[in-house]
Scaffold this active site. Structure first.
Site, PDB file in Angstrom:
ATOM      1  N   ALA A  56       0.875  -1.177   0.000  1.00  0.00           N
ATOM      2  CA  ALA A  56       0.000   0.000   0.000  1.00  0.00           C
ATOM      3  C   ALA A  56       0.912   1.227   0.000  1.00  0.00           C
ATOM      4  CB  ALA A  56      -0.893   0.001   1.229  1.00  0.00           C
ATOM      5  N   VAL A  82       4.738  -1.311   3.141  1.00  0.00           N
ATOM      6  CA  VAL A  82       4.576   0.104   2.799  1.00  0.00           C
ATOM      7  C   VAL A  82       5.367   0.399   1.531  1.00  0.00           C
ATOM      8  CG1 VAL A  82       4.854   2.473   3.575  1.00  0.00           C
ATOM      9  CG2 VAL A  82       4.290   0.685   5.242  1.00  0.00           C
ATOM     10  N   LYS A  83       4.639   0.913   0.540  1.00  0.00           N
ATOM     11  CA  LYS A  83       5.269   1.220  -0.741  1.00  0.00           C
ATOM     12  C   LYS A  83       5.730   2.679  -0.713  1.00  0.00           C
ATOM     13  CE  LYS A  83       4.013  -0.436  -5.310  1.00  0.00           C
ATOM     14  NZ  LYS A  83       2.938  -0.347  -6.319  1.00  0.00           N
ATOM     15  N   VAL A  84       7.004   2.882  -0.990  1.00  0.00           N
ATOM     16  CA  VAL A  84       7.615   4.202  -0.859  1.00  0.00           C
ATOM     17  C   VAL A  84       8.312   4.549  -2.176  1.00  0.00           C
ATOM     18  CG1 VAL A  84       9.287   5.560   0.480  1.00  0.00           C
ATOM     19  CG2 VAL A  84       8.038   3.696   1.589  1.00  0.00           C
TER      20      VAL A  84
END
Ligand code: E4P
Length: 215
Positions: A56, A82-84
């Site tokens: 996400a 967590v997509k960064v």
């Protein structure tokens, strides 16, 4: 190679999961915008259906905001990643997440040094976008080959997710190169598993069986 579903569409995720073809899911803001409803609820539901990692993405462009949003995403379920984005602020956020044992997927990777930097910051996964590179006449799969080689040279354990997959040849080449994961839309997974000889072979078997039944 693991198959991730590159979608936020629950029916597709269920169908792939029922066939053992969904080892994880990657979402992004564009994919979530295609679905009705609260993105948080959608991601929470995906994380319930899927045993594997569910990415996400954060929207903030500054480290503090990324960390705040990422921790909110991570609270939804234990399998959230967590997509960064691959930016200077993103690298700082990845390092903070890594120190707190929050898994990350560094997205929007377009060269091998970006992938190496993301891995050094502590990214659990890196996502080279092969289709978008092909679109600008730069062979996307060459980048995957470079990243796989560089990670192997240094024993880097960050997983390589082949992203922005546009067809079966991307997926096959990803597996040949030893990429850890390919994230693929469900329609493309289905297309790559179809073969005309399978269809005509089955048709002939069924027709021959009818002859037996008519005896
Ligand atoms: C997945 O993590 C990426 O966001 C996705 O594969 C991008 O695909 P696109 O280039 O088709 O938008």
């Amino acid at each position: 190679m693991k198959f991730f579903l590159d979608t936020a569409h629950l029916d597709d995720i269920r169908e792939a999961t029922e066939r053992g073809l969904c080892d994880g899911v990657t979402t992004n803001p564009s994919l979530l915008a295609k679905e009705d409803g609260d993105p948080r609820e959608i991601v929470r539901e995906i994380a319930k259906i899927v045993d594997g990692p569910v990415s996400a993405e954060v929207i903030s462009t500054e480290t503090d905001g990324m960390v705040r949003e990422g921790l909110e995403w991570a609270k939804l379920a234990s399998n959230i990643v967590v997509k960064v984005p691959m930016t200077m602020d993103g690298l700082k956020a990845i390092r903070i997440f890594s120190s707190q044992d929050v898994a990350t997927n560094c997205t929007l990777i377009f060269n091998a040094m970006q992938a190496l930097a993301a891995a050094k910051a502590g990214a659990s996964m890196v996502s080279p976008f092969v289709g978008r590179l092909d679109d600008i006449q730069s062979p996307g799969m060459d980048l995957v080959a470079q990243i796989v080689k560089v990670f192997k040279n240094y024993g880097i354990t960050s997983e390589v997710i082949v992203a922005s997959v546009r067809g079966p040849m991307h997926a096959l080449r990803a597996a040949e190169l030893g990429a850890d994961i390919a994230t693929i839309p469900w329609a493309q997974i289905q297309a790559m598993l179809r073969h005309p000889l399978t269809d005509s072979g089955l048709e002939r078997f069924l027709a021959d069986w009818e002859k037996i039944r008519e005896r």
